[in-house]
Design a protein around this motif. Structure first.
Motif, PDB file in Angstrom:
ATOM      1  N   ASN A  58       0.099   2.962  -9.181  1.00  0.00           N
ATOM      2  CA  ASN A  58      -0.560   3.601  -8.263  1.00  0.00           C
ATOM      3  C   ASN A  58      -1.334   2.583  -7.094  1.00  0.00           C
ATOM      4  O   ASN A  58      -1.602   3.363  -6.025  1.00  0.00           O
ATOM      5  N   LEU A  59      -1.808   1.568  -7.667  1.00  0.00           N
ATOM      6  CA  LEU A  59      -2.781   0.624  -6.733  1.00  0.00           C
ATOM      7  C   LEU A  59      -1.751  -0.095  -5.853  1.00  0.00           C
ATOM      8  O   LEU A  59      -2.260  -0.775  -5.037  1.00  0.00           O
ATOM      9  N   GLY A  60      -0.512  -0.028  -6.328  1.00  0.00           N
ATOM     10  CA  GLY A  60       0.341  -0.717  -5.191  1.00  0.00           C
ATOM     11  C   GLY A  60       1.009  -2.130  -5.766  1.00  0.00           C
ATOM     12  O   GLY A  60       1.727  -2.719  -5.299  1.00  0.00           O
ATOM     13  N   GLN A  61       0.698  -2.203  -7.220  1.00  0.00           N
ATOM     14  CA  GLN A  61       1.234  -3.434  -7.816  1.00  0.00           C
ATOM     15  C   GLN A  61       2.091  -3.001  -8.775  1.00  0.00           C
ATOM     16  O   GLN A  61       2.035  -2.115  -9.616  1.00  0.00           O
ATOM     17  N   GLN A  62       3.207  -3.643  -9.051  1.00  0.00           N
ATOM     18  CA  GLN A  62       4.118  -3.375  -9.944  1.00  0.00           C
ATOM     19  C   GLN A  62       3.928  -4.578 -11.178  1.00  0.00           C
ATOM     20  O   GLN A  62       3.813  -5.964 -10.749  1.00  0.00           O
ATOM     21  N   ILE A  63       4.038  -4.307 -12.391  1.00  0.00           N
ATOM     22  CA  ILE A  63       3.930  -5.145 -13.592  1.00  0.00           C
ATOM     23  C   ILE A  63       5.310  -5.513 -13.925  1.00  0.00           C
ATOM     24  O   ILE A  63       5.956  -4.417 -14.379  1.00  0.00           O
ATOM     25  N   GLY A 120      -3.391  -5.918  -6.505  1.00  0.00           N
ATOM     26  CA  GLY A 120      -3.510  -5.417  -5.054  1.00  0.00           C
ATOM     27  C   GLY A 120      -2.297  -4.945  -4.687  1.00  0.00           C
ATOM     28  O   GLY A 120      -1.147  -5.180  -5.169  1.00  0.00           O
ATOM     29  N   GLU A 121      -2.258  -4.361  -3.325  1.00  0.00           N
ATOM     30  CA  GLU A 121      -1.200  -3.751  -2.998  1.00  0.00           C
ATOM     31  C   GLU A 121      -0.149  -4.543  -2.533  1.00  0.00           C
ATOM     32  O   GLU A 121      -0.399  -5.593  -2.023  1.00  0.00           O
ATOM     33  N   ALA A 131      14.530   4.580  -8.248  1.00  0.00           N
ATOM     34  CA  ALA A 131      13.685   5.904  -7.993  1.00  0.00           C
ATOM     35  C   ALA A 131      12.688   5.096  -7.196  1.00  0.00           C
ATOM     36  O   ALA A 131      11.760   5.805  -6.274  1.00  0.00           O
ATOM     37  N   ASP A 132      12.605   3.864  -6.907  1.00  0.00           N
ATOM     38  CA  ASP A 132      11.545   3.127  -6.210  1.00  0.00           C
ATOM     39  C   ASP A 132      12.209   2.500  -4.963  1.00  0.00           C
ATOM     40  O   ASP A 132      11.567   1.751  -4.233  1.00  0.00           O
ATOM     41  N   SER A 133      13.350   3.192  -4.445  1.00  0.00           N
ATOM     42  CA  SER A 133      13.994   2.847  -3.031  1.00  0.00           C
ATOM     43  C   SER A 133      14.233   1.239  -3.164  1.00  0.00           C
ATOM     44  O   SER A 133      14.031   0.786  -1.930  1.00  0.00           O
ATOM     45  N   GLY A 134      14.824   0.651  -4.190  1.00  0.00           N
ATOM     46  CA  GLY A 134      15.108  -0.668  -4.095  1.00  0.00           C
ATOM     47  C   GLY A 134      13.764  -1.694  -3.921  1.00  0.00           C
ATOM     48  O   GLY A 134      14.089  -2.836  -3.803  1.00  0.00           O
ATOM     49  N   ARG A 135      12.579  -1.132  -4.467  1.00  0.00           N
ATOM     50  CA  ARG A 135      11.309  -2.064  -4.405  1.00  0.00           C
ATOM     51  C   ARG A 135      11.163  -2.716  -5.960  1.00  0.00           C
ATOM     52  O   ARG A 135      10.862  -3.791  -5.976  1.00  0.00           O
TER      53      ARG A 135
END
Length: 351
Positions: free
Chosen positions: A9-14, A278-279, A96-100
């Protein structure tokens, strides 16, 4: 809501920095995705460990050894199958994440680190053999790798550019990416589906420097470099020049923090996760670091905070006569040597 969801939700993927047949077939990877993990990275060292320790490979390895194949062909047969299976597990996240998110990385042979043409040929072949939209091909950020990046982006491939250790190296990667995007657009081809991450290695920087630093600077250079690199990223992809490409569908390269397990046991195990949220970034973490972060990490967007303080740390380090760009070149060469060694051991298992 898990802490991994908070980070997202803060813009970072783990992402998980691990892959094995057991991880996929046991359902552990699927469960991690449910908890908030968003992708997977691999490298020769990870596969070498998996092939040596995971009993699920034994039958296939024995069968492959009866076939008239090179050790590298046997490795690719196993690795491509693993990446394909992991991509299938991660496909729901990708969609679900539009290819991100939902990507799984497979690295080209370390033997090609200084061979741009060979890297392009192998990357195209591996991407085609995996045959999944959420596959990423990992290539090193050598001069040859940057030349290959430009071509492969122009081809439309997803790329994980690895072994970045400095701001200069990373900006050069962005420039190569833009050249590839421009070439593709010039042919009238779409660019919106191309995703690239720039893997900036963290813990190895502190590990290399701390012994030469006063106590108050130890464990701080890598995070300071990451913060400065993130400011560079904001400047580059917030520019008028890139805005024109974005209007034509181009995505921003995302910084991916790699080597984020601490090497100094005196440091908190989540140091390089807590400090680097970070985002529009990614952090790929080994299993132990992931579990430590879930158990006791902090989900707070610290990456863009106190950039001036980070620059002051870097100025103080430079004042001690330390050239972080020269260090970056050495660390990249060391990283290539480590992957070469892991790849040789991996092939020995399959010979």
């Amino acid at each position: 809501m898990s802490i991994l969801t908070d980070v997202k939700n803060l813009g970072q993927q783990i992402w998980l920095d691990n892959l094995s047949r057991s991880l996929v077939q046991s359902g552990d990877l699927a469960r991690m995705l449910e908890e908030g993990v968003c992708g997977v990275t691999s490298n020769p060292a990870i596969f070498q460990k998996a092939f040596a320790a995971d009993s699920l490979y034994a039958e296939d390895v024995a069968a492959l050894k009866t076939q008239n194949l090179t050790a590298k062909q046997r490795y690719e047969t196993l690795a491509v199958a693993d990446v394909r299976a992991a991509c299938d597990v991660c496909l729901k996240e990708y969609e679900a994440d539009s290819g991100r998110g939902g990507f799984v990385s497979l690295e080209v042979s370390p033997e090609l680190a200084h061979d741009a043409a060979g890297t392009v040929v192998e990357a195209r072949r591996l991407f085609r053999e995996i045959g999944r939209p959420n596959a990423m091909i990992k290539i090193p950020a050598t001069d040859a790798g940057l030349a290959a990046l430009e071509t492969l982006v122009s081809d439309g491939l997803n790329i994980n550019l690895t072994l970045l250790f400095s701001r200069r190296q990373t900006v050069r990667a962005y420039e190569a990416y833009v050249r590839g995007i421009r070439a593709r657009l010039a042919r009238g081809e779409a660019v919106g589906g191309i995703r690239v991450v720039a893997s900036f290695f963290i813990s190895r920087i502190d590990n290399a420097l701390d012994g030469n630093l006063p106590a108050h600077l130890r464990g701080k250079t890598a995070v300071a470099l990451a913060k400065a690199a993130y400011a560079d990223w904001q400047d580059f992809f917030g520019s008028t020049e890139f805005a024109d490409l974005a209007r034509q569908g181009a995505n921003r390269v995302r910084l991916l923090w790699a080597s984020t397990g601490v090497k100094n046991p005196a440091y908190p195990p989540t140091l390089y996760v807590d400090s680097l949220i970070g985002e529009d970034t990614v952090n790929t973490v080994p299993d132990a670091t992931l579990q430590a972060f879930i158990a006791g990490g902090t989900a707070r967007a610290e990456l863009a905070e106190n950039t001036d303080g980070a620059l002051a740390v870097l100025e103080e380090v430079a004042g001690l006569g330390i050239d972080v760009e020269a260090l970056a070149e050495r660390l990249q060469q060391d990283g290539l040597a480590q992957f070469d060694d892991a790849f040789a051991k991996l092939l020995a298992l399959l010979s």
